[in-house]
Design a protein around this motif. Structure first.
Motif, mmCIF file in Angstrom:
data_model
loop_
_atom_site.group_PDB
_atom_site.id
_atom_site.type_symbol
_atom_site.label_atom_id
_atom_site.label_comp_id
_atom_site.label_asym_id
_atom_site.label_seq_id
_atom_site.Cartn_x
_atom_site.Cartn_y
_atom_site.Cartn_z
ATOM 1 N N ARG A 1 -1.792 5.045 -7.129
ATOM 2 C CA ARG A 1 -3.016 5.434 -6.420
ATOM 3 C C ARG A 1 -4.207 4.615 -6.895
ATOM 4 O O ARG A 1 -5.017 4.159 -6.087
ATOM 5 N N LEU B 1 4.366 7.206 5.473
ATOM 6 C CA LEU B 1 3.441 6.182 4.993
ATOM 7 C C LEU B 1 2.822 5.403 6.147
ATOM 8 O O LEU B 1 1.630 5.079 6.112
ATOM 9 N N GLY C 1 -0.623 14.464 -6.147
ATOM 10 C CA GLY C 1 -0.776 13.126 -5.601
ATOM 11 C C GLY C 1 0.489 12.534 -5.036
ATOM 12 O O GLY C 1 0.497 11.395 -4.596
ATOM 13 N N HIS D 1 0.811 -1.222 0.000
ATOM 14 C CA HIS D 1 0.000 0.000 0.000
ATOM 15 C C HIS D 1 0.840 1.265 0.000
ATOM 16 O O HIS D 1 0.300 2.358 0.114
ATOM 17 N N GLY D 2 2.148 1.131 -0.120
ATOM 18 C CA GLY D 2 3.006 2.296 -0.131
ATOM 19 C C GLY D 2 4.169 2.112 -1.082
ATOM 20 O O GLY D 2 4.707 1.019 -1.224
ATOM 21 N N GLU E 1 -0.076 4.497 -1.921
ATOM 22 C CA GLU E 1 0.311 5.902 -1.821
ATOM 23 C C GLU E 1 1.792 6.034 -2.168
ATOM 24 O O GLU E 1 2.594 5.170 -1.833
ATOM 25 N N THR E 2 2.151 7.127 -2.830
ATOM 26 C CA THR E 2 3.530 7.345 -3.255
ATOM 27 C C THR E 2 4.171 8.494 -2.485
ATOM 28 O O THR E 2 3.542 9.535 -2.292
ATOM 29 N N GLU F 1 -6.086 6.024 8.400
ATOM 30 C CA GLU F 1 -7.203 5.639 7.542
ATOM 31 C C GLU F 1 -8.345 5.125 8.392
ATOM 32 O O GLU F 1 -8.137 4.406 9.360
ATOM 33 N N ARG G 1 3.444 12.814 -2.207
ATOM 34 C CA ARG G 1 3.951 13.421 -0.984
ATOM 35 C C ARG G 1 5.466 13.319 -1.034
ATOM 36 O O ARG G 1 6.022 12.460 -1.703
ATOM 37 N N SER H 1 0.187 7.558 7.695
ATOM 38 C CA SER H 1 -0.943 7.659 6.776
ATOM 39 C C SER H 1 -1.838 6.428 6.868
ATOM 40 O O SER H 1 -3.056 6.534 6.855
ATOM 41 N N ARG H 2 -1.233 5.257 6.960
ATOM 42 C CA ARG H 2 -2.009 4.011 7.063
ATOM 43 C C ARG H 2 -2.750 3.936 8.390
ATOM 44 O O ARG H 2 -3.850 3.406 8.458
#
Length: 149
Positions: A71, A113, A99, A43-44, A76-77, A120, A101, A116-117
């Motif tokens: 994405r 990352l 998009g 996911h990253g 996420e990048t 969520e 970061r 960020s996870r």
């Protein structure tokens, strides 16, 4: 043609660009990274551009495209290791890298990352909500209506 390695580290993929990004190399990276996201379920994505001294509009667009592809594939990048001259060039070229970061280094990118996870919302099946929604197709399936139960 040079290939850019894509390494899996936990739930992340790390891409360290150490070669000149020519058209074919960038296209190969997009395909390789897309395949690895799907195969691994990561996911990253961290793209390390520390070794890049100069960036042109092509490389800027390539980074944006890779982030957009990631994405769509639920990853996420974060771009890390951007030098001040590279940042200035991107701004002067008018490339905003939508998009994407950024972080100063790989470690900070991994922390970003991870945070960020954690932030969520929990979307686990069976999660309770105040209103349960369902889709009622009714006689006109082209215009469904939402009803609550």
């Amino acid at each position: 043609m040079d290939r850019v390695p894509v390494l899996k580290i936990g739930d992340l993929l790390l891409v360290s660009i150490q070669v000149d990004m020519e058209d074919q190399t960038a296209l190969a990276l997009q395909q390789d990274l897309s395949d690895r996201i799907v195969e691994s379920g990561c996911h990253g994505v961290i793209i390390d551009i520390t070794a890049m001294d100069i960036v042109d509009s092509f490389v800027g667009r390539m980074l944006s495209t890779i982030a957009a592809i990631a994405r769509v594939l639920d990853a996420e990048t974060v771009v890390v290791g951007m030098r001040p001259a590279v940042a200035i060039t991107l701004v002067e070229l008018g490339l905003s890298l939508n998009g994407i970061r950024t972080a100063l280094n790989v470690e900070r990118g991994m922390e970003l990352l991870a945070r960020s996870r954690q932030e969520e919302p929990d979307s686990a099946p069976g999660a309770e909500s105040d209103t349960a929604w369902m889709l009622a197709l009714g006689p006109d399936s082209d215009h469904p209506t939402a009803i609550t139960s």
